[in-house]
Design a protein around this motif. Structure first.
Motif: not given
Length: 351
Positions: A110-111, A115-119, A142-144
């Motif tokens: 979703m992004s 800069g975030r990788g796995l997150r 970071d999972v929904t």
């Protein structure tokens, strides 16, 4: 230790694989275009080889390669393995993957991953989504999880893409035109200011304002598209906006007109909207010619329009004696006023 296969080591796949290794996972990967990888990632020579013994497979190649990658890997997938498709694709493609492997999970990033990788925020759907969320969440993801089948996550991702990618296209087109006009820096500052001061009310203003002022804004975007044409910049977004506003106008004008009040006991009927496919041709022509215009038939005699057709909507039945005598003394305009407004005016004049 959980074994995770990563298929595709492009921008997203390589960053996710590196973070998984750093978090303690065993990662084996394959990408036909990549010869080296991050430290700790074991490179394989085929999709099938990379998937051997894997508990989770992350397919991060492309939507065009997603189905073929699964077909190539099927012989090597162990029972119970989770196939997670992270590609941006249609819900229909995600459903086909789920039909080929019952533990396939639809994952939407979703992004942007850099800069975030796995997150990077992930939205998941499918029968094994909860299990996959628990595994990746243990490594810091970071999972929904959505309560729905494969394709539900992709639907949310693509609806969001209409806004984000559509906005980006509008900004790029506007800046290209501004550059040609020598106003790029001014427009950059204007756009930046608008984005910074936007708030929760901005969305309502955009939606409600577009519907309320569709006519004026359509003219505005038509002028903007013409300007871009004069500047030599393709007006793709401007023309699309102009046409979309035109559709909003049509939504209003195509609604049936309200019934008129009964006049002098004449039953009222719903007026036919202008240019409706159900409107008889002679009635549409009448609204353009005008009610008071006379027709000249083939024999040369002049007849009033109200007498030109036996099925005309004017009421020509005899009136009681007192009214009939009064009608002969009244001007034609007053006589016609006894009839229904939609018989006297074109539909466009009743709005």
């Amino acid at each position: 230790m959980t074994v995770i296969a990563v298929l595709g080591l492009g921008e997203a796949g390589s960053l996710i694989a590196a973070d998984l290794v750093a978090a303690g996972a065993s990662v084996q990967a394959y990408d036909p275009k990549v010869a080296t990888s991050a430290v700790g990632v074991t490179l394989k020579t085929t999709d099938a080889e990379a998937c051997e013994g894997a508990d989770v497979v992350l397919s991060v190649n492309s939507a065009a390669d997603a189905e073929q990658a699964l077909r190539d890997a099927l012989p090597s997938l162990k029972p119970g393995a989770i196939w997670a498709d992270l590609n941006t694709a249609t819900p229909a493609l995600k459903e086909r993957l789920a039909a080929s492997w019952e533990r396939a999970v639809d994952v939407a990033l979703m992004s942007p991953v850099p800069g975030r990788g796995l997150r990077t925020p992930m939205t998941m759907s499918g029968p094994a989504a909860g299990e996959l969320a628990e595994i990746l969440g243990g490594y810091g993801a970071d999972v929904t999880v959505l309560d729905g089948p494969a394709g539900a996550a992709a639907t949310r991702k693509l609806l969001r893409s209409v806004f984000y990618k559509g906005m980006a296209a509008a900004v790029v087109e506007a800046l290209e035109a501004a550059k040609v006009a020598g106003l790029e820096e001014w427009l950059r500052g204007n756009i930046t200011t608008e984005l910074i001061r936007s708030n929760a009310d901005t969305l309502d203003r955009l939606v409600d304002g577009s519907r309320k002022h569709a006519v004026r804004r359509r003219h505005e975007m038509a002028a903007a598209a013409e300007l871009l044409g004069d500047l030599g910049v393709p007006a793709r977004v401007a023309e699309a906006s102009r046409d979309w506003l035109g559709d909003l106008i049509d939504e209003k004008t195509e609604q049936p007109f309200q019934r008129c009040k009964t006049l002098r006991g004449i039953p009222h009927r719903k007026a036919i909207p202008r240019e409706s496919a159900q409107a008889p041709a002679d009635r549409r022509d009448r609204s353009r010619r005008g009610v008071g215009q006379h027709l000249r038939p083939e024999d040369g005699r002049r007849r009033h329009l109200s007498q030109s057709r036996p099925d005309h909507r004017f009421d020509v039945r005899p009136r009681p004696d007192d009214d009939q005598a009064a009608d002969r003394r009244l001007p034609a305009r007053v006589h016609l006023a006894r009839h229904r407004p939609q018989d006297l005016l074109g539909p466009h004049q009743l709005r």
